[in-house]
Design an enzyme around this catalytic site. Sequence first.
Site, PDB file in Angstrom:
ATOM      1  N   GLU A  38       0.889  -1.167   0.000  1.00 16.77           N
ATOM      2  CA  GLU A  38       0.000   0.000   0.000  1.00 16.77           C
ATOM      3  C   GLU A  38       0.928   1.218   0.000  1.00 16.77           C
ATOM      4  OE1 GLU A  38      -3.563   2.135   2.554  1.00 16.77           O
ATOM      5  OE2 GLU A  38      -2.949   0.098   3.053  1.00 16.77           O
ATOM      6  N   CYS A  72      -2.957   6.640   3.290  1.00 13.39           N
ATOM      7  CA  CYS A  72      -2.568   6.332   1.913  1.00 13.39           C
ATOM      8  C   CYS A  72      -3.727   6.540   0.945  1.00 13.39           C
ATOM      9  CB  CYS A  72      -2.079   4.888   1.819  1.00 13.39           C
ATOM     10  SG  CYS A  72      -0.559   4.567   2.724  1.00 13.39           S
TER      11      CYS A  72
END
Length: 205
Positions: A38, A72
């Site tokens: 990620e 994120c």
Amino acid sequence: VGQAIIASTDYLMFTGSTATGRTIGGQAGERLIGFSAELGGKNAMIITADADLDRVVQGATVGCFANTGQLCISIERIYVDQAIAKPFTEKFAARVDALHLGGGQEYGPEVGALASAAQLDKIQEHVSDAVDKGALVVAGGKARPEIGPFFHEPTVLADVTPEMDVYREETFGPLVSIYPYATVAEAVEAVNDTEYGLNASVYCG
């Protein structure tokens, strides 16, 4: 510790920067082990003309400013149909300006501090560069040292253009830019015009 884990594990999951993710991905490939990452994002939201504006404003506020934009998957680009761009921007800016900043542990504050001085510097650099090149601050825009050392107001920019750093670079903080579009195809093309590929969302009727 990270190198020792890479050398001994059967599967690896990593959350962090795109540059580090590429390096770790290469190391995982050398060992032929599974790898999930990620990484960084310049995540986008598309809003169509038939969307419920009140619902969109609430969703966009959370999507952009949860955890002070330090996720994120935080939204950093909003593409909105030009037919509703003005009312959306006004409603969104008013909601963002009303967000309560604070550093206490009790319930109440909606936006907290940035994680480090480097993150504060990054958002200030992006805002300053954009404003110097003609962007308009429609909400927020300033550091808030009287609250704490790493506080910055949730900030919304308009009139952002490709030569501005914030147009393509990940901020990873409470900063989002609004881009009106004429057609959905134009919006999709703009969303995809990035080196990142982590997350995107759509609000429609």
